[in-house]
Design a protein around this motif. Structure first.
Motif, PDB file in Angstrom:
ATOM      1  N   HIS A   4       0.822  -1.186   0.000  1.00  0.00           N
ATOM      2  CA  HIS A   4       0.000   0.000   0.000  1.00  0.00           C
ATOM      3  C   HIS A   4       0.870   1.255   0.000  1.00  0.00           C
ATOM      4  N   ASN A 259      -8.184  -5.680  10.635  1.00  0.00           N
ATOM      5  CA  ASN A 259      -8.213  -4.247  10.896  1.00  0.00           C
ATOM      6  C   ASN A 259      -8.803  -3.953  12.267  1.00  0.00           C
ATOM      7  N   PRO A 308     -14.538  -3.768   9.576  1.00  0.00           N
ATOM      8  CA  PRO A 308     -14.471  -4.551   8.339  1.00  0.00           C
ATOM      9  C   PRO A 308     -13.032  -4.968   8.023  1.00  0.00           C
ATOM     10  N   PHE A 309     -12.865  -6.121   7.352  1.00  0.00           N
ATOM     11  CA  PHE A 309     -11.528  -6.554   6.986  1.00  0.00           C
ATOM     12  C   PHE A 309     -10.938  -5.692   5.878  1.00  0.00           C
ATOM     13  N   ARG A 310     -11.771  -5.186   4.998  1.00  0.00           N
ATOM     14  CA  ARG A 310     -11.248  -4.311   3.951  1.00  0.00           C
ATOM     15  C   ARG A 310     -10.789  -2.988   4.557  1.00  0.00           C
ATOM     16  N   GLU A 311      -9.963  -2.278   3.809  1.00  0.00           N
ATOM     17  CA  GLU A 311      -9.535  -0.962   4.259  1.00  0.00           C
ATOM     18  C   GLU A 311     -10.730  -0.010   4.276  1.00  0.00           C
ATOM     19  N   ARG A 313     -13.248   3.019   3.734  1.00  0.00           N
ATOM     20  CA  ARG A 313     -13.432   3.900   2.571  1.00  0.00           C
ATOM     21  C   ARG A 313     -14.248   5.145   2.893  1.00  0.00           C
ATOM     22  N   ASP A 317     -17.796   3.470   7.961  1.00  0.00           N
ATOM     23  CA  ASP A 317     -17.061   2.280   8.385  1.00  0.00           C
ATOM     24  C   ASP A 317     -16.729   2.318   9.877  1.00  0.00           C
ATOM     25  N   ARG A 344      -3.658  -2.591  11.255  1.00  0.00           N
ATOM     26  CA  ARG A 344      -3.801  -4.050  11.241  1.00  0.00           C
ATOM     27  C   ARG A 344      -3.210  -4.696  12.487  1.00  0.00           C
ATOM     28  N   ARG A 411     -10.722 -14.519   5.790  1.00  0.00           N
ATOM     29  CA  ARG A 411     -11.376 -13.220   6.007  1.00  0.00           C
ATOM     30  C   ARG A 411     -12.884 -13.330   5.845  1.00  0.00           C
TER      31      ARG A 411
END
Length: 428
Positions: A4, A259, A308-311, A313, A317, A344, A411
């Motif tokens: 990233h 996360n 959430p596991f995703r970054e 946005r 969130d 993380r 995940r």
């Protein structure tokens, strides 16, 4: 050690940390006794102790010191592990269990001793850790934990429901135990202070120097950075924790990088500041998806937990934390949220830190399961002694790399589990 952006992400800590030391990218190839990949707490503490012992140390990071979880965590310095002392002895035997208990139980002591010895300005306070329970089952577990640490000389406290309400400022808990060894700090300032101390002791640190290749060259290891410069070293430590990449095959698949999300209010007015953790303790509760909270040096209330596991946005969130904030502390309804960020956490299947040595001269230390401020500091010192050839055994067992089965699907499974656990926690 990640794919990233290497720009320092916005957070409360980035906005209030002490100035970063100069850690320019590696532009010329060099030689070291030990090369360390990752300039978080693990890498910096290891480098500091190695340099103090006279070793030539080169630390490389894709970002800057503290870019990852070391500069984004909740700033809680909590000793111990997820397992209690008696569980460790039952699982590993008396000799190994006692070594693990000593390393983990004394971890907060090591943090505050390093801060004092090197004069690190990181808003360090040591007012203890309150771990409250929202269910009778969890409360019984905390009573056992307190009993075991009390038997080892820790001056613990047990709080009943009225006492925990006074100490925390929330009516949501049945009771708690208090560990006086714990404390609080500004985590990015701590990382930068460690980097400054390591540099002053003779270590070399290069930020924005992603390591893209690691290979054996005769009796040494060669690390090649994205810019093309190389480091030749007799020994290598990989210390990426939750930001571990694919530099060494299979290492990333030995853990889950989850996360952790954090929100921070604006500085609270004095009456509200005195209504939430007025004694200055840090707090993380005993539930399936724990919440952790504390005040910073300016009186903001921070609250963190899984997301959430995703970054992230968008601001939504963090909405689950904003609901939790007013659920725990109705008196804070309407207080604006000033900062939102995430980082993380490296989770291992057995909830223990992992040490691997898959090839001669190559070591890996990672997997703190949310206790990284204290554990990385303690185990970084032990790792420095191991890399320097000291005779004593490392307190945690050195184990083979074991990939988590179906790692790519973890995940999805954990995301569903988080939603289910959040529902169960809401019913407590």
């Amino acid at each position: 050690m990640n794919a990233h952006s290497t720009a320092l992400p916005a957070s409360l800590w980035a906005a209030t940390a002490l100035s970063a030391p100069s850690t320019p990218p590696l532009t010329e190839s060099c030689v070291a006794d030990v090369a360390i990949v990752g300039a978080g707490y693990t890498g910096l503490v290891t480098a500091l102790h190695l340099a103090e012992a006279g070793g030539r140390v080169c630390v490389l990071d894709a970002g800057e010191p503290g870019w990852g979880a070391s500069g984004r965590n909740g700033g809680q310095v909590i000793p111990g592990l997820k397992f209690d002392p008696e569980q460790l002895i039952a699982k590993f035997g008396a000799a190994r269990g006692e070594a693990m208990i000593a390393a983990a139980g004394g971890a907060a002591d090591e943090v505050f001793a390093l801060i004092e010895r090197h004069g690190i300005q990181c808003d360090a306070t040591r007012k203890g850790w309150i771990q409250p329970a929202a269910s009778s089952v969890a409360l019984r577990g905390l009573e056992q934990r307190a009993r075991q640490w009390s038997a080892r000389g820790v001056q613990v406290e047990l709080l009943d429901q009225p006492a925990v309400a006074r100490r925390i400022g929330s009516q949501n808990y049945l009771g708690a135990w208090v560990d006086p060894r714990a404390g609080s700090l500004q985590p990015l300032s701590y990382a930068r202070g460690l980097a400054t101390a390591a540099l002053a002791t003779g270590a070399v640190i290069h930020g924005h120097s992603r390591v893209v290749a690691l290979a054996r060259e005769g009796q040494r290891w060669q690390l090649r950075t994205a810019q093309g410069a190389t480091v030749l070293a007799e020994r290598v430590l990989l210390a990426g924790n939750g930001y571990t990449d694919d530099l060494w095959p299979g290492l990333r698949q030995t853990l889950i990088a989850a996360n952790s999300f954090i929100i921070a209010t604006q500085p609270l007015p004095t009456p509200l500041r005195q209504s939430v953790l007025p004694g200055g303790e840090v707090c993380s509760d005993a539930r399936r998806l724990l919440l952790y909270f504390k005040q910073d040096a300016q009186g903001r209330l921070l609250l963190g937990g899984r997301g959430p596991f995703r970054e992230p946005r968008q601001g939504a969130d963090w909405a689950h934390l904003e609901r939790s904030l007013t659920g725990l502390f109705p008196q804070l309804a309407g207080v604006p949220i000033e900062y939102r960020w995430s980082g993380r956490v490296a989770l291992t299947q057995d909830f223990l830190p992992h040490v691997h040595e898959p090839a001669p001269g190559l070591s890996m230390l990672l997997g703190y399961n949310g206790r990284g401020v204290a554990l990385a500091t303690s185990l970084g010192r032990h790792m420095a002694r191991r890399l320097a050839g000291q005779a004593e055994a490392f307190p945690f067992p050195v184990t083979p790399l074991r990939r988590i089965p179906l790692h790519g699907l973890q995940r999805l499974y954990l995301g569903a589990g988080i939603a289910w656990y959040r529902l169960l926690d809401a019913l407590l």
